[in-house]
Motif scaffolding. Structure first.
Motif, PDB file in Angstrom:
ATOM      1  N   HIS A  41      10.515  -6.889   6.733  1.00 43.78           N
ATOM      2  CA  HIS A  41      10.315  -6.639   5.312  1.00 43.78           C
ATOM      3  C   HIS A  41       8.866  -6.904   4.922  1.00 43.78           C
ATOM      4  O   HIS A  41       8.213  -7.787   5.487  1.00 43.78           O
ATOM      5  N   CYS A  42       8.383  -6.160   3.938  1.00 40.36           N
ATOM      6  CA  CYS A  42       7.108  -6.498   3.319  1.00 40.36           C
ATOM      7  C   CYS A  42       7.098  -5.959   1.904  1.00 40.36           C
ATOM      8  O   CYS A  42       7.925  -5.113   1.530  1.00 40.36           O
ATOM      9  N   TRP A  43       6.175  -6.483   1.109  1.00 39.20           N
ATOM     10  CA  TRP A  43       5.957  -5.986  -0.241  1.00 39.20           C
ATOM     11  C   TRP A  43       4.519  -5.532  -0.353  1.00 39.20           C
ATOM     12  O   TRP A  43       3.601  -6.186   0.144  1.00 39.20           O
ATOM     13  N   VAL A  44       4.328  -4.400  -1.003  1.00 42.03           N
ATOM     14  CA  VAL A  44       3.018  -3.770  -1.060  1.00 42.03           C
ATOM     15  C   VAL A  44       2.581  -3.635  -2.511  1.00 42.03           C
ATOM     16  O   VAL A  44       3.373  -3.246  -3.381  1.00 42.03           O
ATOM     17  N   ASP A  45       1.318  -3.968  -2.774  1.00 39.43           N
ATOM     18  CA  ASP A  45       0.734  -3.705  -4.082  1.00 39.43           C
ATOM     19  C   ASP A  45       0.393  -2.223  -4.135  1.00 39.43           C
ATOM     20  O   ASP A  45      -0.579  -1.769  -3.523  1.00 39.43           O
ATOM     21  N   ALA A  46       1.213  -1.457  -4.845  1.00 34.60           N
ATOM     22  CA  ALA A  46       1.064  -0.004  -4.884  1.00 34.60           C
ATOM     23  C   ALA A  46       0.593   0.421  -6.268  1.00 34.60           C
ATOM     24  O   ALA A  46       1.390   0.796  -7.135  1.00 34.60           O
ATOM     25  N   GLY A  47      -0.683   0.315  -6.498  1.00 29.46           N
ATOM     26  CA  GLY A  47      -1.221   0.732  -7.790  1.00 29.46           C
ATOM     27  C   GLY A  47      -0.785  -0.138  -8.940  1.00 29.46           C
ATOM     28  O   GLY A  47      -0.588   0.362 -10.050  1.00 29.46           O
ATOM     29  N   GLY A  48      -0.600  -1.416  -8.678  1.00 30.46           N
ATOM     30  CA  GLY A  48      -0.273  -2.347  -9.752  1.00 30.46           C
ATOM     31  C   GLY A  48       1.174  -2.787  -9.811  1.00 30.46           C
ATOM     32  O   GLY A  48       1.512  -3.658 -10.619  1.00 30.46           O
ATOM     33  N   ILE A  49       2.049  -2.211  -8.995  1.00 31.21           N
ATOM     34  CA  ILE A  49       3.416  -2.702  -8.910  1.00 31.21           C
ATOM     35  C   ILE A  49       3.733  -2.983  -7.443  1.00 31.21           C
ATOM     36  O   ILE A  49       3.118  -2.416  -6.538  1.00 31.21           O
ATOM     37  N   ARG A  50       4.688  -3.882  -7.220  1.00 32.66           N
ATOM     38  CA  ARG A  50       5.066  -4.238  -5.852  1.00 32.66           C
ATOM     39  C   ARG A  50       6.275  -3.419  -5.419  1.00 32.66           C
ATOM     40  O   ARG A  50       7.327  -3.456  -6.056  1.00 32.66           O
ATOM     41  N   LEU A  51       6.082  -2.702  -4.329  1.00 31.11           N
ATOM     42  CA  LEU A  51       7.199  -1.971  -3.741  1.00 31.11           C
ATOM     43  C   LEU A  51       7.596  -2.621  -2.429  1.00 31.11           C
ATOM     44  O   LEU A  51       6.749  -3.080  -1.661  1.00 31.11           O
ATOM     45  N   HIS A  52       8.880  -2.623  -2.178  1.00 29.67           N
ATOM     46  CA  HIS A  52       9.459  -3.203  -0.972  1.00 29.67           C
ATOM     47  C   HIS A  52       9.565  -2.130   0.106  1.00 29.67           C
ATOM     48  O   HIS A  52      10.015  -1.014  -0.162  1.00 29.67           O
ATOM     49  N   ALA A  53       9.135  -2.475   1.311  1.00 31.87           N
ATOM     50  CA  ALA A  53       9.228  -1.560   2.447  1.00 31.87           C
ATOM     51  C   ALA A  53       9.820  -2.297   3.641  1.00 31.87           C
ATOM     52  O   ALA A  53       9.635  -3.507   3.797  1.00 31.87           O
ATOM     53  N   VAL A  54      10.537  -1.553   4.472  1.00 31.31           N
ATOM     54  CA  VAL A  54      11.124  -2.083   5.700  1.00 31.31           C
ATOM     55  C   VAL A  54      10.582  -1.226   6.839  1.00 31.31           C
ATOM     56  O   VAL A  54      10.751  -0.014   6.846  1.00 31.31           O
ATOM     57  N   GLU A  55       9.926  -1.889   7.807  1.00 27.07           N
ATOM     58  CA  GLU A  55       9.127  -1.168   8.796  1.00 27.07           C
ATOM     59  C   GLU A  55       9.520  -1.578  10.213  1.00 27.07           C
ATOM     60  O   GLU A  55       9.799  -2.741  10.482  1.00 27.07           O
ATOM     61  N   GLY A  56       9.542  -0.604  11.125  1.00 29.21           N
ATOM     62  CA  GLY A  56       9.854  -0.889  12.520  1.00 29.21           C
ATOM     63  C   GLY A  56       9.614   0.330  13.385  1.00 29.21           C
ATOM     64  O   GLY A  56       9.042   1.325  12.944  1.00 29.21           O
ATOM     65  N   GLY A  57      10.054   0.240  14.621  1.00 33.91           N
ATOM     66  CA  GLY A  57       9.877   1.353  15.541  1.00 33.91           C
ATOM     67  C   GLY A  57       8.565   1.303  16.280  1.00 33.91           C
ATOM     68  O   GLY A  57       8.029   0.218  16.552  1.00 33.91           O
ATOM     69  N   GLN A  58       8.002   2.459  16.599  1.00 40.17           N
ATOM     70  CA  GLN A  58       6.807   2.577  17.426  1.00 40.17           C
ATOM     71  C   GLN A  58       5.563   2.682  16.542  1.00 40.17           C
ATOM     72  O   GLN A  58       5.356   3.706  15.887  1.00 40.17           O
TER      73      GLN A  58
END
Length: 310
Positions: free
Chosen positions: A28-45
């Protein structure tokens, strides 16, 4: 290189009271996307082709949980909660799909991804279509699953024939000011459960725990308001889509994924007037929630689409 605006600290989760579900092999991570925080789930290659997944109403990134592991052995997989969805922030801003598309693209860019394949279902497909119009040069291809796109393929009138009206009646209901909030607050579980049971070919596709999880996401911290906002801003989404299409049509490869018992009988046919490089498939034995109902077929179709495009 990953942008420093990204954090994996759970303390930065804007919806801390909502249980955070883990998927083996993903972080899991949270990203500052132009002033709001969006949650992303990342994996794989990390060095594989990037595949970005967007879910729709009434779901979260978890809608892709059965597809993500099947893509992870070949691709860099990123599932993003849209604004107001899951563990992403619920801003008091516009939820028109061009505005939301900018947030999503900023998130992908912050994760160090320059070009990517975009895969989206339902309202996620609304956002994906607008994103493709704004950032087509950054996309390798787009796959859209069972969705009518505002201003493009979404009918202006809600049908009144009982045999089909049950699929789209909620569009008008969600537009009514205040009434949905009055009727649904405290009853999110019943409302979400109706969609997940009635719009699948097999009513047992979602168990009670999954229904509870999606309902909790909508009930938490402005989630209901945000969910309704996509519908309430759909007219603005349609206006911006039509304006953009006056200047360009999509040339990026597009895959329309329909299902045997979904809402849109032929996704590819509905998209071809605006996206000339469009192909399509129909997934058998599935209703509206195709990634949940037939994840193997979806994963295979996506892998084939990406491999052929590369």
């Amino acid at each position: 290189m990953t942008d420093p605006a990204i954090t994996a600290r759970v303390s930065d989760n804007p919806v801390p009271d909502l249980p955070l579900r883990d998927l083996t092999g993903f972080t899991h991570c949270w990203v500052d996307a132009g002033g709001i925080r969006l949650h992303a789930v990342e994996g794989g290659q990390p060095n594989g082709p990037a595949v970005v997944l967007l879910a729709g109403f009434p779901q979260t990134w978890w809608a892709w949980r059965k597809v993500m592991p099947q893509l992870a052995d070949r691709f860099h997989v990123i599932a993003i909660d849209l604004p107001g969805q899951g563990h992403s922030e619920r801003p008091d801003a516009s939820y028109d799909t061009h505005t939301v598309a900018a947030y999503v693209h900023a998130t992908v860019k912050a994760l160090g991804v320059s070009t990517y394949w975009l895969v989206a279902h339902d309202i996620g497909a609304w956002v994906a279509f607008s994103l493709a119009l704004k950032y087509e040069s950054r996309l390798r291809g787009v796959a859209l699953l069972d969705a009518g796109i505002p201003g493009i393929t979404l009918p202006d009138a809600i049908p009144t024939d009982p045999d089909v009206a049950w699929k789209t009646w909620h569009f008008a209901f969600h537009l009514v000011p205040d009434l949905p909030e009055t009727l649904l607050s405290g009853r999110e579980r019943e409302y979400v459960g109706w969609f997940l049971k009635v719009k699948t070919l097999s009513p047992g596709t979602f168990d009670d725990a999954e229904i509870e999880q999606y309902a909790a996401a909508i009930a938490a911290d402005g989630g209901l308001r945000a969910s309704l906002a996509y519908y309430r801003d759909a007219a603005e989404s349609a206006r911006k889509n039509r304006k953009a299409l006056e200047e360009q049509h999509l040339t990026v490869p597009v895959l329309g994924i329909a299902s045997s018992h979904g809402s849109i009988p032929d996704m590819a046919a509905s998209l071809k007037p605006w996206a000339g490089n469009t192909t399509g498939i129909t997934v058998p034995d599935a209703g509206h929630f195709i990634p949940d109902e037939q994840p193997d077929a979806v994963a295979t179709a996506l892998a084939d689409f990406i491999t052929e495009g590369d």
